[in-house]
Design a protein around this motif. Structure first.
Motif, PDB file in Angstrom:
ATOM      1  N   GLU A 129     -22.354  -2.137 -28.396  1.00 34.75           N
ATOM      2  CA  GLU A 129     -22.017  -3.367 -29.095  1.00 34.75           C
ATOM      3  C   GLU A 129     -21.332  -4.317 -28.120  1.00 34.75           C
ATOM      4  N   ALA A 130     -21.770  -5.573 -28.100  1.00 38.24           N
ATOM      5  CA  ALA A 130     -21.144  -6.580 -27.245  1.00 38.24           C
ATOM      6  C   ALA A 130     -20.952  -7.857 -28.050  1.00 38.24           C
ATOM      7  N   TYR A 131     -19.814  -8.507 -27.875  1.00 32.46           N
ATOM      8  CA  TYR A 131     -19.447  -9.617 -28.750  1.00 32.46           C
ATOM      9  C   TYR A 131     -18.670 -10.660 -27.963  1.00 32.46           C
ATOM     10  N   TRP A 132     -19.282 -11.837 -27.799  1.00 29.11           N
ATOM     11  CA  TRP A 132     -18.570 -13.028 -27.335  1.00 29.11           C
ATOM     12  C   TRP A 132     -18.198 -13.845 -28.561  1.00 29.11           C
ATOM     13  N   GLY A 133     -16.933 -14.228 -28.649  1.00 33.14           N
ATOM     14  CA  GLY A 133     -16.463 -14.991 -29.793  1.00 33.14           C
ATOM     15  C   GLY A 133     -15.427 -14.239 -30.595  1.00 33.14           C
ATOM     16  N   PHE A 134     -15.100 -13.015 -30.169  1.00 35.41           N
ATOM     17  CA  PHE A 134     -14.064 -12.215 -30.826  1.00 35.41           C
ATOM     18  C   PHE A 134     -12.742 -12.982 -30.740  1.00 35.41           C
ATOM     19  N   PRO A 135     -12.042 -13.182 -31.869  1.00 34.30           N
ATOM     20  CA  PRO A 135     -10.843 -14.025 -31.846  1.00 34.30           C
ATOM     21  C   PRO A 135      -9.590 -13.343 -31.313  1.00 34.30           C
ATOM     22  N   GLY A 136      -9.646 -12.059 -31.029  1.00 34.08           N
ATOM     23  CA  GLY A 136      -8.480 -11.360 -30.496  1.00 34.08           C
ATOM     24  C   GLY A 136      -8.568 -11.169 -28.996  1.00 34.08           C
ATOM     25  N   PRO A 137      -7.717 -10.307 -28.426  1.00 39.15           N
ATOM     26  CA  PRO A 137      -7.737 -10.053 -26.980  1.00 39.15           C
ATOM     27  C   PRO A 137      -8.965  -9.241 -26.582  1.00 39.15           C
ATOM     28  N   PHE A 138      -9.247  -9.243 -25.300  1.00 39.55           N
ATOM     29  CA  PHE A 138     -10.385  -8.480 -24.796  1.00 39.55           C
ATOM     30  C   PHE A 138     -10.196  -7.009 -25.156  1.00 39.55           C
ATOM     31  N   THR A 139     -11.212  -6.425 -25.795  1.00 39.50           N
ATOM     32  CA  THR A 139     -11.109  -5.068 -26.336  1.00 39.50           C
ATOM     33  C   THR A 139     -12.318  -4.240 -25.929  1.00 39.50           C
ATOM     34  N   THR A 140     -12.077  -3.011 -25.528  1.00 39.92           N
ATOM     35  CA  THR A 140     -13.173  -2.093 -25.228  1.00 39.92           C
ATOM     36  C   THR A 140     -12.920  -0.756 -25.913  1.00 39.92           C
ATOM     37  N   GLY A 141     -13.975  -0.038 -26.167  1.00 43.59           N
ATOM     38  CA  GLY A 141     -13.853   1.286 -26.747  1.00 43.59           C
ATOM     39  C   GLY A 141     -15.063   2.119 -26.401  1.00 43.59           C
ATOM     40  N   VAL A 142     -14.873   3.427 -26.312  1.00 46.84           N
ATOM     41  CA  VAL A 142     -15.983   4.321 -26.008  1.00 46.84           C
ATOM     42  C   VAL A 142     -15.720   5.671 -26.655  1.00 46.84           C
ATOM     43  N   GLU A 143     -16.779   6.274 -27.183  1.00 51.26           N
ATOM     44  CA  GLU A 143     -16.722   7.626 -27.737  1.00 51.26           C
ATOM     45  C   GLU A 143     -17.950   8.377 -27.247  1.00 51.26           C
ATOM     46  N   LEU A 144     -17.718   9.511 -26.638  1.00 52.88           N
ATOM     47  CA  LEU A 144     -18.803  10.347 -26.146  1.00 52.88           C
ATOM     48  C   LEU A 144     -18.753  11.685 -26.869  1.00 52.88           C
ATOM     49  N   ALA A 145     -19.817  11.998 -27.605  1.00 50.96           N
ATOM     50  CA  ALA A 145     -19.897  13.248 -28.358  1.00 50.96           C
ATOM     51  C   ALA A 145     -20.845  14.211 -27.666  1.00 50.96           C
ATOM     52  N   GLY A 146     -20.440  15.463 -27.595  1.00 49.81           N
ATOM     53  CA  GLY A 146     -21.280  16.505 -27.011  1.00 49.81           C
ATOM     54  C   GLY A 146     -21.409  17.681 -27.953  1.00 49.81           C
ATOM     55  N   THR A 147     -22.089  18.718 -27.504  1.00 44.70           N
ATOM     56  CA  THR A 147     -22.297  19.896 -28.339  1.00 44.70           C
ATOM     57  C   THR A 147     -21.016  20.671 -28.588  1.00 44.70           C
ATOM     58  N   GLY A 148     -19.962  20.376 -27.785  1.00 44.76           N
ATOM     59  CA  GLY A 148     -18.726  21.132 -27.934  1.00 44.76           C
ATOM     60  C   GLY A 148     -17.490  20.291 -28.142  1.00 44.76           C
TER      61      GLY A 148
ATOM     62  N   PHE B  19     -11.896   6.814 -26.301  1.00 40.53           N
ATOM     63  CA  PHE B  19     -10.961   5.871 -25.685  1.00 40.53           C
ATOM     64  C   PHE B  19     -11.127   4.530 -26.373  1.00 40.53           C
ATOM     65  N   ASN B  20      -9.981   3.898 -26.700  1.00 46.64           N
ATOM     66  CA  ASN B  20     -10.008   2.546 -27.240  1.00 46.64           C
ATOM     67  C   ASN B  20      -8.827   1.792 -26.666  1.00 46.64           C
ATOM     68  N   SER B  21      -9.067   0.631 -26.121  1.00 57.14           N
ATOM     69  CA  SER B  21      -8.000  -0.125 -25.470  1.00 57.14           C
ATOM     70  C   SER B  21      -6.935  -0.588 -26.450  1.00 57.14           C
ATOM     71  N   GLU B  22      -7.214  -0.539 -27.744  1.00 57.88           N
ATOM     72  CA  GLU B  22      -6.259  -0.990 -28.755  1.00 57.88           C
ATOM     73  C   GLU B  22      -5.552   0.161 -29.462  1.00 57.88           C
ATOM     74  N   ASP B  23      -5.729   1.394 -29.013  1.00 59.10           N
ATOM     75  CA  ASP B  23      -5.178   2.553 -29.723  1.00 59.10           C
ATOM     76  C   ASP B  23      -3.663   2.498 -29.910  1.00 59.10           C
ATOM     77  N   ALA B  24      -2.965   1.900 -28.957  1.00 56.43           N
ATOM     78  CA  ALA B  24      -1.501   1.888 -29.026  1.00 56.43           C
ATOM     79  C   ALA B  24      -0.962   0.691 -29.805  1.00 56.43           C
ATOM     80  N   VAL B  25      -1.840  -0.085 -30.404  1.00 55.68           N
ATOM     81  CA  VAL B  25      -1.430  -1.310 -31.081  1.00 55.68           C
ATOM     82  C   VAL B  25      -1.429  -1.098 -32.586  1.00 55.68           C
ATOM     83  N   SER B  26      -0.369  -1.538 -33.270  1.00 57.29           N
ATOM     84  CA  SER B  26      -0.321  -1.461 -34.724  1.00 57.29           C
ATOM     85  C   SER B  26      -1.318  -2.444 -35.323  1.00 57.29           C
TER      86      SER B  26
END
Length: 343
Positions: free
Chosen positions: A220-239, A244-251
């Motif tokens: 997913e890529a989005y220009w026009g997001f009204p908040g700060p630059f944000t990235t996230g990634v989830e990698l699922a495997g068999t085990g 990771f999300n750049s906003e995880d520490a933010v309320s």
């Protein structure tokens, strides 16, 4: 080793500042067609300012030329730097079309110089750690990737971004980061299916990539997001799963669209993602490329990696335009218009 930077916009300023503080490197000059931009940056970093590329090459005599120009100028200046006998570092994407990319890589080989393309996400510690954990079997066999990348529309600060003939839009300029990351995990994509919506200051794309052993990436890529630059990634495997999300520490936070309107100051500059590392990813990337010049070793991102990321990005653009899945073998087999950014 002497380095000269051409292009004194956001990325040029970012790169030049990292070169300036790097041991064993001399920032020999900065160049921009806008004399004021070059002089301002040169003054802050105590180096020479140039308006003319050939004059910079002749007087600064750099070993490496670092190209931080708008995308539509990449091929021209890769050629000009290579033909002057300088090693080349160029911001991603390598070019606007597969033909241009392959010609640029071939010209550097012909001139006997190195070509490095700045897919900087590979040097972000969180993403590098995900790749290490995937490789060492921490989550079994990796199978499904979800990644997102969202920020203000850079076209509000630099109009060339809003022109797809010059930037390729959100897919070629922003999503390509996660396309390259996905391919660094799974190899080259074999097919893509995508949508892309553009309306006002919004440029939004969603793509599904399939790979040779059945892996899938949802990007997913989005220009026009009204908040700060944000990235996230989830990698699922068999085990297991890595997240990771750049906003995880933010309320919980609410961002209103009006905050990102032109003239508000929020989008007054092209957004650059940040990292808490002692050395930021741009420093790590450039130091790695400089070491590859000194040692002759293969870089983390090869020119073929960059060409492959571009070809897959172009397939995503075509899929979004046609409204159907696109196979990479079909793209690679064609010549002419379908190998280029759509108009």
């Amino acid at each position: 080793m002497k380095v000269a930077v051409i292009g004194c916009g956001t990325m040029g300023r970012t790169h030049a500042a990292e070169w300036k503080r790097m041991p064993g490197i001399r920032l020999a000059g900065v160049c921009d067609a806008q004399e004021g931009a070059a002089r301002s940056l040169a003054g802050s970093l105590e180096t020479e300012a140039y308006e003319d590329f050939e004059r910079m090459i002749g007087e600064a005599d750099p070993d490496i030329v670092d190209i931080c120009l708008p995308t539509h100028l990449h091929k021209e200046f890769i050629f000009r730097a290579a033909r002057s006998g300088r090693h080349v570092i160029c911001e991603k994407p390598i070019a606007l079309s597969a033909d241009e990319a392959e010609e640029a890589a071939a010209e550097c080989r012909k001139q006997g110089v190195r070509l490095f393309i700045g897919h900087v996400v590979r040097f972000f510690p969180s993403y590098a750690d995900i790749r290490r954990k995937a490789a060492d079997g921490s989550i079994g066999t990796p199978a499904v990737l979800h990644a997102k990348r969202m920020g203000a529309n850079p076209g509000l600060a630099k109009p060339w971004y809003a022109n797809s003939d010059r930037s390729g839009g959100v897919i070629l300029d922003l999503m390509i980061h996660d396309i390259d990351f996905a391919q660094s995990l799974f190899g080259g994509a074999v097919s893509v299916y995508a949508m892309n919506r553009r309306e006002g200051n919004t440029d939004y794309a969603l793509a599904t990539l399939r790979f040779g052993r059945g892996e899938i990436a949802h990007l997913e890529a989005y220009w026009g997001f009204p908040g700060p630059f944000t990235t996230g990634v989830e990698l699922a495997g068999t085990g297991g799963v890595i997240r990771f999300n750049s906003e995880d520490a933010v309320s919980l936070r609410v961002f209103k669209a009006k905050e990102a309107e032109a003239g508000s100051g929020v989008a007054a500059a092209v957004p650059v993602p940040k990292s808490p590392s002692t050395y930021n990813p741009y420093y790590l990337e450039l130091a790695h490329f400089a070491d590859c010049v000194r040692s002759g070793r293969e870089p983390e991102v090869t020119d073929e990696d960059a060409c492959s990321a571009l070809r897959t990005s172009l397939a995503v653009i075509e899929s979004a335009r046609m409204g159907r899945p696109v196979k990479l073998r079909d793209i690679n087999a064609r010549e002419g218009g379908n190998r280029h950014v759509y108009r």
